[in-house]
Structure formats: C-alpha cells, structure tokens
Design a protein around this motif. Structure first.
Motif, short mmCIF file in Angstrom:
data_model
loop_
_atom_site.label_atom_id
_atom_site.label_comp_id
_atom_site.label_asym_id
_atom_site.label_seq_id
_atom_site.Cartn_x
_atom_site.Cartn_y
_atom_site.Cartn_z
N GLN A 1 26.31 24.70 53.47
CA GLN A 1 26.09 25.83 54.38
C GLN A 1 24.59 25.99 54.62
N VAL A 2 24.23 25.98 55.90
CA VAL A 2 22.82 26.12 56.26
C VAL A 2 22.40 27.58 56.14
N GLN A 3 21.26 27.79 55.50
CA GLN A 3 20.69 29.14 55.40
C GLN A 3 19.20 29.08 55.68
N LEU A 4 18.75 30.05 56.44
CA LEU A 4 17.33 30.24 56.71
C LEU A 4 17.03 31.70 56.42
N VAL A 5 16.13 31.94 55.49
CA VAL A 5 15.85 33.31 55.06
C VAL A 5 14.38 33.61 55.25
N SER A 17 -3.56 40.75 59.66
CA SER A 17 -2.90 39.47 59.46
C SER A 17 -1.62 39.65 58.66
N LEU A 18 -0.71 38.72 58.86
CA LEU A 18 0.53 38.63 58.09
C LEU A 18 0.89 37.17 57.96
N ARG A 19 1.60 36.85 56.88
CA ARG A 19 2.15 35.50 56.76
C ARG A 19 3.66 35.62 56.58
N LEU A 20 4.38 35.00 57.50
CA LEU A 20 5.83 34.94 57.41
C LEU A 20 6.24 33.66 56.69
N SER A 21 7.32 33.76 55.94
CA SER A 21 7.89 32.60 55.26
C SER A 21 9.35 32.46 55.62
N CYS A 22 9.82 31.24 55.61
CA CYS A 22 11.24 30.97 55.85
C CYS A 22 11.69 29.89 54.87
N VAL A 23 12.57 30.27 53.98
CA VAL A 23 13.11 29.32 53.00
C VAL A 23 14.43 28.79 53.51
N ALA A 24 14.57 27.47 53.50
CA ALA A 24 15.75 26.83 54.08
C ALA A 24 16.58 26.13 53.02
N SER A 25 17.87 26.02 53.29
CA SER A 25 18.77 25.26 52.43
C SER A 25 19.95 24.78 53.24
N SER A 31 13.39 16.28 57.22
CA SER A 31 13.75 15.52 58.42
C SER A 31 13.97 16.40 59.64
N SER A 32 13.72 17.66 59.51
CA SER A 32 14.08 18.61 60.56
C SER A 32 12.85 19.24 61.21
N ALA A 100 18.50 20.79 63.02
CA ALA A 100 18.82 20.00 61.84
C ALA A 100 20.11 19.21 62.02
N LYS A 101 20.17 18.11 61.30
CA LYS A 101 21.35 17.26 61.31
C LYS A 101 22.22 17.60 60.11
N VAL A 102 23.43 18.05 60.42
CA VAL A 102 24.38 18.38 59.36
C VAL A 102 25.69 17.70 59.72
N TRP A 103 26.23 16.93 58.81
CA TRP A 103 27.47 16.19 59.06
C TRP A 103 27.41 15.38 60.35
N ALA A 104 26.31 14.63 60.51
CA ALA A 104 26.14 13.67 61.61
C ALA A 104 25.94 14.33 62.97
N ALA A 105 25.75 15.62 63.02
CA ALA A 105 25.52 16.30 64.30
C ALA A 105 24.30 17.20 64.21
#
Length: 120
Positions: A1-5, A17-25, A31-32, A100-105
C-alpha cells in the motif's frame, strides 16, 4: 500500500521559512519522480516543484524559483521542500506527489496535504 505522509506545515510570518517533509512507503522510492503541489483557497491545484529519480534534476514553478528548494533522501524515503522568503500568496495546502511504479503500472499517488499559512 502506497503512503505519502507530509509534515512541517504551519503558520509563518511573511519573509519566514518552513521545511516540509514527505515520508513515502509502498513503492521503490529511489526509482520514482517526486513532486510538490499546492492548492490555495478558491484556486486549482498547481505544480510547485519536482525532482527526478535518476539524476535528481529539479524544476520549479516560476512563482517559487529562487525561494523554494526540493530535495530527496533516498536512504530515508523522504522528499523535502525548503521554503524561504515566504509570501502571503504562498498560503495553501501543500501536497506530496509520487509518480511510481507499483505492480508493473505507473500511477500518481498523493499525500493528505499539510497546511501552510503565511500571515502577520
């Protein structure tokens, strides 16, 4: 399951100033291609910044060039948006996006967004 937080949003004064973060799984992060978008009140969602997977080349919307910097840390599965010299017109919900590529798509995936408010 793709998650972006996303995280790091908040209230900041003009010029700040601010710094945004995005943690992916859920996909092969290194590769994305990764992007930041934003949606201001009453406006359409717009592209802010992007970074490629291979070379790490970046591109920016004209409205943020010279003020925002996108970067990635493949070891941490995290993409950042460093925002400086913030203006009231930067107020928006900021979204992390991965192509992103997930399950060949390939598909576009989105985070839930983080609110940035620039106001005195």
């Amino acid at each position: 399951q793709v998650q972006l937080v996303e995280s790091g949003g908040g209230l900041v004064q003009p010029g700040g100033s601010l710094r945004l973060s995005c943690v992916a799984s859920g996909f092969t992060f290194s590769s994305s291609a990764l992007n930041w978008y934003r949606r201001a009140p009453g406006k359409e969602r717009e592209f802010v910044a992007g970074i490629t997977s291979a070379s790490g080349a970046t591109n920016y919307a004209d409205s943020v060039k010279g003020r925002f910097t996108i970067s990635r840390d493949n070891a941490k599965n995290t993409v950042y948006l460093q925002m400086s010299s913030l203006k009231p017109e930067d107020t928006a919900v900021y979204y992390c996006n991965a192509f992103a590529k997930v399950w060949a798509a390939y598909n576009n995936y989105w985070g839930q967004g983080t609110q940035v408010t620039v106001s005195s």
